[in-house]
Design an enzyme around this catalytic site. Structure first.
Site, PDB file in Angstrom:
ATOM      1  N   ASP A   1       0.849  -1.200   0.000  1.00 19.46           N
ATOM      2  CA  ASP A   1       0.000   0.000   0.000  1.00 19.46           C
ATOM      3  C   ASP A   1       0.883   1.248   0.000  1.00 19.46           C
ATOM      4  OD1 ASP A   1      -3.223   0.485   0.973  1.00 19.46           O
ATOM      5  OD2 ASP A   1      -1.846   2.182   1.027  1.00 19.46           O
TER       6      ASP A   1
ATOM      7  N   ASN B   1     -12.911  -3.159   2.453  1.00 22.77           N
ATOM      8  CA  ASN B   1     -13.828  -2.023   2.551  1.00 22.77           C
ATOM      9  C   ASN B   1     -14.784  -2.094   1.365  1.00 22.77           C
ATOM     10  OD1 ASN B   1     -12.514  -0.965   4.846  1.00 22.77           O
ATOM     11  ND2 ASN B   1     -10.956  -0.015   3.559  1.00 22.77           N
TER      12      ASN B   1
ATOM     13  N   HIS C   1     -10.290  -5.312  -3.555  1.00 26.20           N
ATOM     14  CA  HIS C   1      -8.971  -5.626  -3.003  1.00 26.20           C
ATOM     15  C   HIS C   1      -9.116  -6.026  -1.548  1.00 26.20           C
ATOM     16  CE1 HIS C   1      -9.763  -1.314  -2.615  1.00 26.20           C
ATOM     17  NE2 HIS C   1      -9.111  -1.380  -1.468  1.00 26.20           N
TER      18      HIS C   1
END
Ligand code: AMP
Ligand code: ZN
Length: 114
Positions: free
Chosen positions: A30, A87, A100
């Site tokens: 990330d 999410n 993802h």
């Protein structure tokens, strides 16, 4: 999918810090890590969110979960544990509309999430 950052990354049109890839998935770090280990498991297929998965996509999710084991072993996260996050949509806090799975590890997580 045009204008999708993660499509750009999985198709090698945008640079990222890739830690694993195969014909169906790409795993990269990330860009704004929220923990010492923060990787994203991203299917090459553009699916907007968990909610948009179709029955024929079931193999993708099981493949993503299988790869969690490889990544968490690579970063030696098994003993101390780690967190997986998907999410979904606005209230879920999703900011990139390409499915993802976050793997977060290397520190103690809190609950409830923010
Ligand atoms: P989410 O908020 O669940 O949609 O997660 C999207 C994640 O993608 C965030 O944690 C971002 O920091 C991360 N992200 C956005 N752009 C990039 C990029 N170019 N490379 C790596 N990670 C990114
Ligand atoms: Zn995409």
């Amino acid at each position: 999918m045009a204008d999708c950052i993660f499509c750009e990354i999985v198709n090698n049109r945008m640079k990222s810090d890739i830690v694993y890839q195969d014909e169906d998935l790409v795993v990269f770090n990330d860009i704004t890590p929220q923990a010492p280990v923060h990787t994203l498991i991203v299917p090459r297929k553009h699916i907007e969110s968990l909610h948009d998965m179709k029955p024929e996509d079931a193999d993708i999710m099981s493949h993503m979960v299988r790869i969690v084991k490889i990544i968490t072993e690579k970063y030696r996260l098994k003993e101390d544990g780690y967190r997986l996050v998907v999410n979904c949509g606005i209230n879920g806090g999703q900011t990139v509309p390409h499915l993802h799975l976050h793997i977060l590890g290397g520190r103690r997580m809190t609950w409830p999430p923010g």
